[in-house]
Design a protein around this motif. Structure first.
Motif, PDB file in Angstrom:
ATOM      1  N   ILE A   1       0.864  -1.193   0.000  1.00 58.24           N
ATOM      2  CA  ILE A   1       0.000   0.000   0.000  1.00 58.24           C
ATOM      3  C   ILE A   1       0.893   1.232   0.000  1.00 58.24           C
ATOM      4  CG2 ILE A   1      -1.836   1.226   1.213  1.00 58.24           C
ATOM      5  CD1 ILE A   1      -2.531  -1.447   2.552  1.00 58.24           C
TER       6      ILE A   1
ATOM      7  N   CYS B   1      -1.871   5.853  11.564  1.00 63.69           N
ATOM      8  CA  CYS B   1      -1.239   6.707  10.533  1.00 63.69           C
ATOM      9  C   CYS B   1      -1.418   6.028   9.189  1.00 63.69           C
ATOM     10  CB  CYS B   1       0.242   6.902  10.839  1.00 63.69           C
ATOM     11  SG  CYS B   1       0.556   7.806  12.362  1.00 63.69           S
TER      12      CYS B   1
ATOM     13  N   PHE C   1      -5.656   7.952   4.244  1.00 64.64           N
ATOM     14  CA  PHE C   1      -7.098   8.147   4.035  1.00 64.64           C
ATOM     15  C   PHE C   1      -7.914   6.901   4.418  1.00 64.64           C
ATOM     16  CE2 PHE C   1      -5.831  11.413   0.664  1.00 64.64           C
ATOM     17  CZ  PHE C   1      -6.244  12.488   1.422  1.00 64.64           C
TER      18      PHE C   1
ATOM     19  N   ILE D   1       6.094  23.795  -6.417  1.00 68.99           N
ATOM     20  CA  ILE D   1       7.001  23.719  -5.265  1.00 68.99           C
ATOM     21  C   ILE D   1       8.411  23.426  -5.771  1.00 68.99           C
ATOM     22  CG2 ILE D   1       7.528  22.403  -3.175  1.00 68.99           C
ATOM     23  CD1 ILE D   1       4.521  21.987  -2.802  1.00 68.99           C
TER      24      ILE D   1
ATOM     25  N   ILE E   1      -5.842  11.821  -6.988  1.00 65.82           N
ATOM     26  CA  ILE E   1      -6.049  11.525  -5.555  1.00 65.82           C
ATOM     27  C   ILE E   1      -7.417  12.096  -5.174  1.00 65.82           C
ATOM     28  CG2 ILE E   1      -5.181  11.968  -3.211  1.00 65.82           C
ATOM     29  CD1 ILE E   1      -2.426  12.567  -4.583  1.00 65.82           C
TER      30      ILE E   1
HETATM   31  C1  LIG Z   1      -2.780  16.473  -2.941  1.00 66.07           C
HETATM   32  C2  LIG Z   1      -2.099  16.596  -1.610  1.00 66.07           C
HETATM   33  C3  LIG Z   1      -1.104  17.571  -1.444  1.00 66.07           C
HETATM   34  C4  LIG Z   1      -0.488  17.711  -0.204  1.00 66.07           C
HETATM   35  N1  LIG Z   1       0.445  18.701  -0.021  1.00 66.07           N
HETATM   36  C5  LIG Z   1       0.934  18.916   1.214  1.00 66.07           C
HETATM   37  C6  LIG Z   1       1.853  19.975   1.462  1.00 66.07           C
HETATM   38  O1  LIG Z   1       2.273  20.702   0.563  1.00 66.07           O
HETATM   39  N2  LIG Z   1       2.288  20.144   2.728  1.00 66.07           N
HETATM   40  C7  LIG Z   1       1.879  19.348   3.754  1.00 66.07           C
HETATM   41  O2  LIG Z   1       2.262  19.584   4.901  1.00 66.07           O
HETATM   42  N3  LIG Z   1       1.053  18.313   3.529  1.00 66.07           N
HETATM   43  C8  LIG Z   1       0.567  18.086   2.303  1.00 66.07           C
HETATM   44  N4  LIG Z   1      -0.273  17.039   2.090  1.00 66.07           N
HETATM   45  C9  LIG Z   1      -0.572  16.118   3.173  1.00 66.07           C
HETATM   46  C10 LIG Z   1       0.550  15.136   3.369  1.00 66.07           C
HETATM   47  O3  LIG Z   1       0.850  14.467   2.161  1.00 66.07           O
HETATM   48  C11 LIG Z   1       0.137  14.109   4.419  1.00 66.07           C
HETATM   49  O4  LIG Z   1      -0.354  14.775   5.537  1.00 66.07           O
HETATM   50  C12 LIG Z   1       1.308  13.328   4.863  1.00 66.07           C
HETATM   51  O5  LIG Z   1       1.965  12.756   3.775  1.00 66.07           O
HETATM   52  C13 LIG Z   1       0.912  12.264   5.836  1.00 66.07           C
HETATM   53  O6  LIG Z   1       0.287  11.203   5.175  1.00 66.07           O
HETATM   54  P1  LIG Z   1       0.046   9.916   6.056  1.00 66.07           P
HETATM   55  O7  LIG Z   1       1.369   9.439   6.552  1.00 66.07           O
HETATM   56  O8  LIG Z   1      -0.988  10.224   7.060  1.00 66.07           O
HETATM   57  O9  LIG Z   1      -0.588   8.868   5.036  1.00 66.07           O
HETATM   58  P2  LIG Z   1       0.067   8.057   3.815  1.00 66.07           P
HETATM   59  O10 LIG Z   1       1.200   8.780   3.209  1.00 66.07           O
HETATM   60  O11 LIG Z   1      -1.072   7.691   2.932  1.00 66.07           O
HETATM   61  O12 LIG Z   1       0.645   6.746   4.483  1.00 66.07           O
HETATM   62  C14 LIG Z   1      -0.181   5.690   4.868  1.00 66.07           C
HETATM   63  C15 LIG Z   1       0.655   4.509   5.330  1.00 66.07           C
HETATM   64  O13 LIG Z   1      -0.199   3.529   5.897  1.00 66.07           O
HETATM   65  C16 LIG Z   1       0.169   2.254   5.431  1.00 66.07           C
HETATM   66  N5  LIG Z   1      -0.996   1.384   5.454  1.00 66.07           N
HETATM   67  C17 LIG Z   1      -2.251   1.654   5.029  1.00 66.07           C
HETATM   68  N6  LIG Z   1      -3.055   0.582   5.210  1.00 66.07           N
HETATM   69  C18 LIG Z   1      -2.282  -0.372   5.774  1.00 66.07           C
HETATM   70  C19 LIG Z   1      -2.520  -1.714   6.184  1.00 66.07           C
HETATM   71  N7  LIG Z   1      -3.706  -2.304   6.031  1.00 66.07           N
HETATM   72  N8  LIG Z   1      -1.505  -2.403   6.735  1.00 66.07           N
HETATM   73  C20 LIG Z   1      -0.282  -1.844   6.876  1.00 66.07           C
HETATM   74  N9  LIG Z   1       0.008  -0.593   6.499  1.00 66.07           N
HETATM   75  C21 LIG Z   1      -0.983   0.127   5.938  1.00 66.07           C
HETATM   76  C22 LIG Z   1       0.718   2.498   4.032  1.00 66.07           C
HETATM   77  O14 LIG Z   1       1.580   1.443   3.628  1.00 66.07           O
HETATM   78  C23 LIG Z   1       1.466   3.819   4.249  1.00 66.07           C
HETATM   79  O15 LIG Z   1       2.759   3.522   4.725  1.00 66.07           O
HETATM   80  C24 LIG Z   1      -0.863  16.853   0.847  1.00 66.07           C
HETATM   81  C25 LIG Z   1      -1.822  15.847   0.659  1.00 66.07           C
HETATM   82  C26 LIG Z   1      -2.444  15.724  -0.565  1.00 66.07           C
HETATM   83  C27 LIG Z   1      -3.474  14.651  -0.757  1.00 66.07           C
END
Ligand SMILES: Cc1cc2nc3c(=O)[nH]c(=O)nc-3n(C[C@H](O)[C@H](O)[C@H](O)COP(=O)(O)OP(=O)(O)OC[C@H]3O[C@@H](n4cnc5c(N)ncnc54)[C@H](O)[C@@H]3O)c2cc1C
Length: 490
Positions: free
Chosen positions: A37, A211, A214, A267, A308
């Protein structure tokens, strides 16, 4: 206490690195992530507070910029957000020099009303340096006590997460590669008892940090806490991102350019440029969004652009039972002011402040949730402001201009419109000067200014404005380029 983090995106590794740094000798921390994922793979602009986070982790600026191929960000340039052919900047740092209890903008408003000055940003060091692509470390303007350049960073988020992983593993965090496919709850309490991986392995814990992006695997998938949907205020629900060649000269700021049904970001990083379009699917289809994005970037895309989908809003309870959600699983506000990584940081700092000792108390959880809610809502209002105050043509922008806005935002706009006053409420993230720049940049000219602006004689006011402008221009002339600053860092 056993802490289990699910997800190895930016939020998972930020959580692992901070908790292991601050509480590593008391916690046994496991992080589960699945190579099957992908992480969301975007998120490249930040706000200045990230410097505190790096400092606590012991990451110095040189290491940070070289590991993440990062660059300096002095603000965000907004193109076409009010009228299609106009720009303004949300520049970090101070503007001008405050007069006692009245902000500098009151003096500027008076001078403006007399035709003595036009542009507030003539008095912003960050703005003037941005326009000339210049930067160096400058905490104060030389030979004065006035604040110097205030910066954040652009970064490659994947490289940042990789560096945080290295630090976390070095301080004892155990990483497990595997996909969680079942969450077991304790029948009596409803607390999460354990996670089962596809391999059959079972991971138990006391506190679980969701973490998972979505998907919100724990906080929603297992605990069903519910989501507050804010699309009626922030209707954009899709994004497409594509890298392109690096820019030269390298701007020390993010660009946000409004388009027919949303906006496009640019960026600048050391090795490439991050680009993306945020749009509302009611007003633009994916093919049009993709074509427009590709037409607006400076080279062939460096990756396969992908759509996305998101829903702006927040998880009703960001901490529920023994599960705390961080990052995309806790809610999402579009990246217009680069606030998502900051919300992860703020959530983590709050979690450390409220960290349970022996058992989880409902009063702590309630207070944590109350503070998170206020923080999300204040940022939400600031983002709505950009959409609401527009003077553009087109169905999307008309809809935004005529929407009902939250009362909290309506009263802030009314106060500024009438008297030029802005107050930062309840530890909100954005400063008075941030609000002022967006409101002035998007067409509000306050009817009055503070009476203290009358305390300067005409000659004193003219001297003040002239000397401030000379000081800022002279300081910027002495600065090296952003590019040459970065060369000294890597
Ligand atoms: C279009 C867009 C632009 C953005 N631009 C910015 C920006 O300029 N500045 C900023 O501060 N933020 C920005 N963000 C937000 C930023 O990308 C996220 O807040 C940040 O990357 C954190 O994401 P996350 O770690 O929560 O989730 P993700 O990056 O989605 O990571 C999810 C993790 O969960 C794991 N996972 C999921 N399901 C399972 C499962 N069943 N078993 C094991 N593992 C699992 C995946 O393998 C992955 O490692 C942006 C977001 C979007 C959508």
């Amino acid at each position: 206490m056993k802490v289990v983090i699910v997800g190895g995106g930016s939020s998972g590794w930020m959580a692992a690195s901070l908790l292991s740094r601050l509480m590593g000798n008391q916690l046994q921390i496991t992080l589960i992530e699945s190579d099957q994922i992908q992480t969301v793979g975007v998120g490249e602009a930040t706000i200045p507070a990230i410097q505190h986070f790096n400092r606590v982790l012991g990451i110095d600026e040189r290491t940070f910029l070289s590991k993440t191929k990062g660059s300096i960000k002095l603000g965000i340039n907004f193109n076409g957000w009010f009228n299609a052919d106009e720009s303004y900047m949300h520049a970090f740092g101070a503007i001008g020099k405050d007069m006692g209890l009245a902000g500098f903008h009151h003096t500027w408003l008076k001078a403006r009303s007399l035709g003595e000055t036009k542009n507030l940003w003539d008095y912003s060091l960050n703005f003037q340096a941005s326009k000339q692509n210049k930067y160096t470390t400058l905490p104060t303007i030389p030979n004065t006590k006035m604040s110097g350049l205030v910066h954040a960073y652009h970064l490659d988020a994947g490289l940042y997460a990789a560096h945080l992983r290295q630090l976390s593993e070095a301080s004892g965090v155990k990483r497990i590669e595997g996909k969680v496919n079942h969450v077991k709850l304790e029948p009596a309490s409803g607390f999460i008892e354990s996670l089962q991986l596809e391999s059959g392995e079972v991971i138990s814990g006391d506190l679980f940090i969701d973490c998972s992006g979505f998907r919100a695997l724990l906080i929603e998938g297992a605990l069903k806490t519910g989501y507050e949907d804010w699309r009626h205020w922030l209707p954009c629900d899709r994004a497409i991102a594509a890298g392109s060649d690096r820019l030269s000269p390298l701007p020390p700021y993010t660009s946000s350019t409004a388009h027919e049904a949303g906006w496009q970001w640019q960026i600048p990083l050391q090795h490439r440029t991050g680009n993306g379009s945020v749009y509302c699917s009611d007003f633009m289809d994916d093919d049009t969004a993709l074509n427009n994005l590709l037409n607006n970037i400076n080279s062939e895309p460096l990756n396969e652009p992908k759509v996305i989908r998101f829903i702006t809003g927040r998880r009703q309870k960001q901490w529920y039972k023994n599960c705390v959600s961080l990052g995309l699983s806790s809610g999402f506000i579009e990246p217009l002011e680069s606030t998502s990584l900051h919300l992860v940081q703020a959530g983590l700092v709050r979690l450390v402040k409220f960290f349970p000792h022996k058992r989880i108390n409902a009063v702590d959880v309630d207070e944590y949730n109350k503070q998170s809610k206020i923080e999300f809502e204040r940022i939400r209002d600031f983002i709505i402001l950009h959409y609401y105050l527009n003077n553009r043509n087109g169905a999307f922008w008309e809809r935004c201009r005529h929407m009902d806005i939250p009362d909290s935002l309506a009263s802030k706009i009314a106060l500024f419109k009438e008297s030029g006053r802005v107050f930062r409420e309840q530890d909100e993230l954005f400063t008075e000067i941030a609000w002022i720049q967006v409101m002035l940049g998007q067409g509000i000219v306050p009817r009055q200014f503070h009476p203290l602006a009358d305390s300067l004689s005409d000659a004193q006011r003219s001297d003040l404005l002239t000397s401030l402008k000379q000081l800022i221009d002279g300081t910027v002339n002495q600065l090296p380029t952003h590019e040459s600053f970065l060369q000294t860092m890597v």
